[in-house]
Design a protein around this motif. Structure first.
Motif, PDB file in Angstrom:
ATOM      1  N   GLU D 101       0.895  -1.331   0.095  1.00  0.00           N
ATOM      2  CA  GLU D 101       0.133  -0.001  -0.077  1.00  0.00           C
ATOM      3  C   GLU D 101       1.014   1.432  -0.027  1.00  0.00           C
ATOM      4  OE1 GLU D 101      -2.249   0.273   3.772  1.00  0.00           O
ATOM      5  OE2 GLU D 101      -3.928   1.731   2.704  1.00  0.00           O
ATOM      6  N   ASN D 169      -6.434  -7.416  -5.892  1.00  0.00           N
ATOM      7  CA  ASN D 169      -7.261  -5.999  -5.827  1.00  0.00           C
ATOM      8  C   ASN D 169      -6.664  -4.729  -5.627  1.00  0.00           C
ATOM      9  OD1 ASN D 169     -10.358  -6.386  -6.682  1.00  0.00           O
ATOM     10  ND2 ASN D 169      -9.978  -8.099  -5.215  1.00  0.00           N
ATOM     11  N   LEU D 170      -5.788  -4.794  -4.625  1.00  0.00           N
ATOM     12  CA  LEU D 170      -5.086  -3.465  -4.239  1.00  0.00           C
ATOM     13  C   LEU D 170      -3.981  -3.163  -5.441  1.00  0.00           C
ATOM     14  CD1 LEU D 170      -4.021  -1.496  -2.319  1.00  0.00           C
ATOM     15  CD2 LEU D 170      -2.536  -3.338  -1.156  1.00  0.00           C
ATOM     16  N   LYS D 172      -4.556  -3.771  -8.573  1.00  0.00           N
ATOM     17  CA  LYS D 172      -5.276  -3.546  -9.642  1.00  0.00           C
ATOM     18  C   LYS D 172      -5.790  -1.876  -9.308  1.00  0.00           C
ATOM     19  CE  LYS D 172      -8.656  -4.918 -12.903  1.00  0.00           C
ATOM     20  NZ  LYS D 172      -7.994  -5.635 -14.067  1.00  0.00           N
ATOM     21  N   SER D 173      -5.857  -1.655  -8.073  1.00  0.00           N
ATOM     22  CA  SER D 173      -6.320  -0.449  -7.818  1.00  0.00           C
ATOM     23  C   SER D 173      -5.198   0.786  -8.250  1.00  0.00           C
ATOM     24  CB  SER D 173      -6.764  -0.115  -6.405  1.00  0.00           C
ATOM     25  OG  SER D 173      -5.526  -0.047  -5.466  1.00  0.00           O
ATOM     26  N   PHE D 174      -4.012   0.163  -8.215  1.00  0.00           N
ATOM     27  CA  PHE D 174      -2.747   1.084  -8.471  1.00  0.00           C
ATOM     28  C   PHE D 174      -2.296   0.936  -9.998  1.00  0.00           C
ATOM     29  CE2 PHE D 174      -1.947   0.874  -3.811  1.00  0.00           C
ATOM     30  CZ  PHE D 174      -1.822   2.167  -3.707  1.00  0.00           C
TER      31      PHE D 174
END
Lengths: 304, 304, 304, 304
Positions: D101, D169-170, D172-174
């Motif tokens: 993150e 998913n994390l 992919k969000s980036f």
């Protein structure tokens, strides 16, 4: 107190306020809003309404909706709810995975995304049609029966929702999500897409200024002790990483959304909703916070 | 409201309350206290006093003293103070270096240790004899002229103060400590060693319930707007990692110390101090929190 | 292998290498160096020396000194040493307090500042005059008896050493520092101020290429198994947050310092020291890393 | 070197070794293994094979498979690969979201789960049937054509894969995952389910001891420079949060899996695979590490 005079004075003062805030752009649909919209609606416990600007224009209430779903969950579950989340400020960006990982999938509070996803999970478990129930509840407490979800916003959330999917999957790995992840994300994204005006928000939040009763009908929707706790949660956790700043400057419980709305409550006195889409660096409406600070300064009234 | 009856009812109810809390032991001097001590003092804005138990026994107020030094610093510096610290809850253990490092030596708020050390630094810069000024101030606002530091506690703090020295050195590396580290630690350790009773604490904190005026003399010590801000800070940051819990259960601003004291304030109504040395896992008096929760539940009064 | 030809080819190639690195400035004394200095010294196990540029110019070896003090501590303590620190890469900036706090005052490895401070603490416990012992040891293994501390650098470190004081105090709060903090900081700052040339560094580090024996005298200074472990530590932890990058690009164990020096070792083949003061963003000599990468690429030799 | 004698000596010594390790249980299928299985296979560059115990029994290789998929990706992409992940040790538990993150969705290295998921994403982009290609590759370099996925393990991974879904998913969000998340998870879970024996693993990893050539056929599968880099990565990142310990104690590059397998490589000398299902607290085979430490101690050979 001449609220009408005070709010128009604030409107006048803020006419040329230098606003270097930025409209939320994390989902394309949100960035389409007119950045210059600005309105306020103040609803007093004596039944009087005061407003200025674009106060009847509907906008995406986003995280403000978390107060509605929390209220529903508190009616359904009682204290068991707090086994699945805490009531502490996060001290971190509102969608951080760090704390959630360190604290074994237990969200810090119901107003950060992870907490709101657990609330969605509860609504999915308890209701046949949670989206309908949310809508029914909001329409009832505001008395405005045309309030609805914004389908485009909900779809846009869904297409850009990988971070929320990450949060939900992480919590599921810890056993703190019971239902199918797509089902709870669906409820969450629709809830966030609710479109309401300042007038409608102030009407709905009067519930929290009026000890849990709808002012117009005197119906007791939620117990006073639960209202106090929701207000306490709004005070300590309602503004992402800026709850302290809001308490410090405004001194009232409230909840903001990245759509630029802020609703605040002075128990036994009034509810007030303000809207201006440009956000400060912490994700709260820049002009909204300024407006509410002036409101409590000029009225000399804060809960502190 | 028959406060007297209510507090004696609480005293009675809590007689056999199972208390698995633990007396603070991080400095040897603190662990010598009688763990069964328990007292409360309630001071109403109408001038009436109500109390039970060991309410006139002095104990080490520890972090409660941070409210006094903050008040002094706010009188001296105005808004410049907030360039050197923030007003946000930390969301972390009260003495964590992690956030301080990540946020470039700017403490989250004045009630965590790092923030209190910056306040000490300010007092060292502004006063010739900061320890005297703190003592003078506390004696004045409480009207109790025998209040003093506890030399043994101060020395014990000093001998076990490496973590605070680490915080001060880290902040100095970022330029947020201006004076000699030993000088500011000395002020800090003495301030924490202040010995006061519940009665004396309630008297001193009446200032924050009474818009900044000493109730007995009507002297305006600090402006009402500043009192509101101090109360807001106590609400969001006054209980280490449990500020949300206190707001949720008690619903009043307050400040606790590891000596087992908690002071709370209901603006325009009362100040109340409770003392019981056994702490819960978050470092707050277990029985103290229980007492205050019952007080606001039974009186039906919280600021929310 | 014609090492001489290879290193002069590298010198030639790098003549116009665009170097946007920056000289370390965290202490004023370091920033006074001529940024264009550039030299290499290669010392082969067959006794041959090869060099170019400013290879006999002394500079501040800074963290490279941590290898010397570790070697001393390993001679003194045996495996007990590893109760007080770990042997893992930190994965964080080299002076981070975060991990140290989370891991109860146990440094990740002896090459981050906290680990080196524990080593200093050990030397203070074991030696009457630890600074003399360090000097004696470095002179002995390098065979260069004029090597000395740089008084100005040591004083400059001391004046800007609050972050190291924070680390030492934090570890003392966990019981992992036994002696007076000023005493261990003094040893640490002097050790970092050692001034050596590439030639002298390559000579000293031949110990680690030659199974613990001084090449000139054949004296066994440290056991081969310990040398393997020191080399393993240099490989995994020798380059702050860039150990992986160095292993990936250069493929040899080594240690760098913010003075712009890097020493590397190919067991049973050679030791090599390079110096160029401009650092990359991770704090390692930009040109130094480039030089060593070309050295192992051109010789086709890495330990992998 | 009499490898045969040495390994049987080790087998003998470890007969009664107290093993308090625990079989992995995060997926039910893994916990069904016989915890007392123990075998080793050593494959020398001169073509000789040495083994003891359950060395021909197949087990779930789990994370060891990450070396195979990395090798495929390095053949396909060249240096562009390193724009999407780093080559640094993580210094954190192998599946931590924290660092990912903070570092904007860029995994620390290809051997932590997040990095391996990006590798899967690359294989999904580049191949029509990535699972077939992985299988084909492993069969080719090991020369064992019956190697296969374990369907039950793959399905079990899928059912308990929410944490990996969170990571994907994390990222992919980036923007660091390009394909459908279910598609890449499918490749990842199958790859982890590969069942191989120590003999087969040692045969496959001879590629990395033999400069990228299959020993039996002399076919150059991957360039020597790339092999050096893969070995460097195994050295610094191959053992979750214990890479330093393995370098320190064993001194060779290697890769472990939660199935209890460890493969290690001594360039130009041998490859060795060991299997014992009980893991230490860091998730590496307890007996496996002990075995390999004795191997390098007794042979006196480490790369350092």
């Amino acid at each position: 107190m001449n609220y009408s005079k005070i709010i128009h004075q604030i409107e006048h003062e803020l006419q040329d306020f230098p606003n270097n805030g930025k409209v939320a752009s994390y989902i394309p649909e949100l960035s389409k809003v007119d950045p210059e919209m600005f309105g306020l609606h103040l609803y007093c416990i004596d039944g009087n309404h005061h407003s200025f600007g674009d106060s009847t224009e509907r906008f995406s209430i986003q995280s403000i909706s978390k107060v509605f779903s929390l209220t529903l969950a508190m009616q359904l579950l009682g204290d068991d709810l707090w086994k699945r989340m805490d009531v502490e400020p996060s001290g971190n960006a509102y969608n951080s995975l760090f704390q959630l990982e360190r604290e074994n999938g237990i969200p810090r509070n119901p107003f950060i995304n992870s907490g709101a996803l657990v609330i969605s999970d509860i609504l999915v478990s308890e209701y046949d049609n949670p989206k309908d129930e949310i809508l029914k509840f909001v329409r009832k407490i505001s008395g405005k029966h045309t309030i609805n979800f914004n389908e485009k916003v909900a779809q846009s959330e869904k297409q850009h929702g990988h971070r929320n999917a990450a949060l939900a999957n992480l919590m599921k790995s810890f056993g703190n999500i019971k239902n199918d992840i797509n089902a709870i994300l669906d409820v969450y994204f629709y809830q966030c897409s609710l479109a309401m005006s300042c007038e409608e928000l102030a009407s709905a939040f009067m519930l929290f200024a009026n000890e849990g009763k709808i002012l117009e009908t005197n119906e007791q929707v939620i117990l006073p002790i639960k209202v106090q706790r929701i207000n306490a949660l709004m005070q300590t956790c309602g503004f992402y990483d800026e709850a302290g700043e809001f308490a410090f400057r405004v001194g009232l419980p409230g909840k903001s959304g990245v759509g630029g709305g802020i609703v605040t409550v002075h128990p036994e006195k009034y509810s007030a909703a303000v809207w201006s889409p440009k956000l400060n660096q912490k994700g709260n409406s820049l002009l909204g916070m300024e407006t509410l600070e002036r409101l409590t300064t000029k009225t000399g009234l804060s809960i502190f």
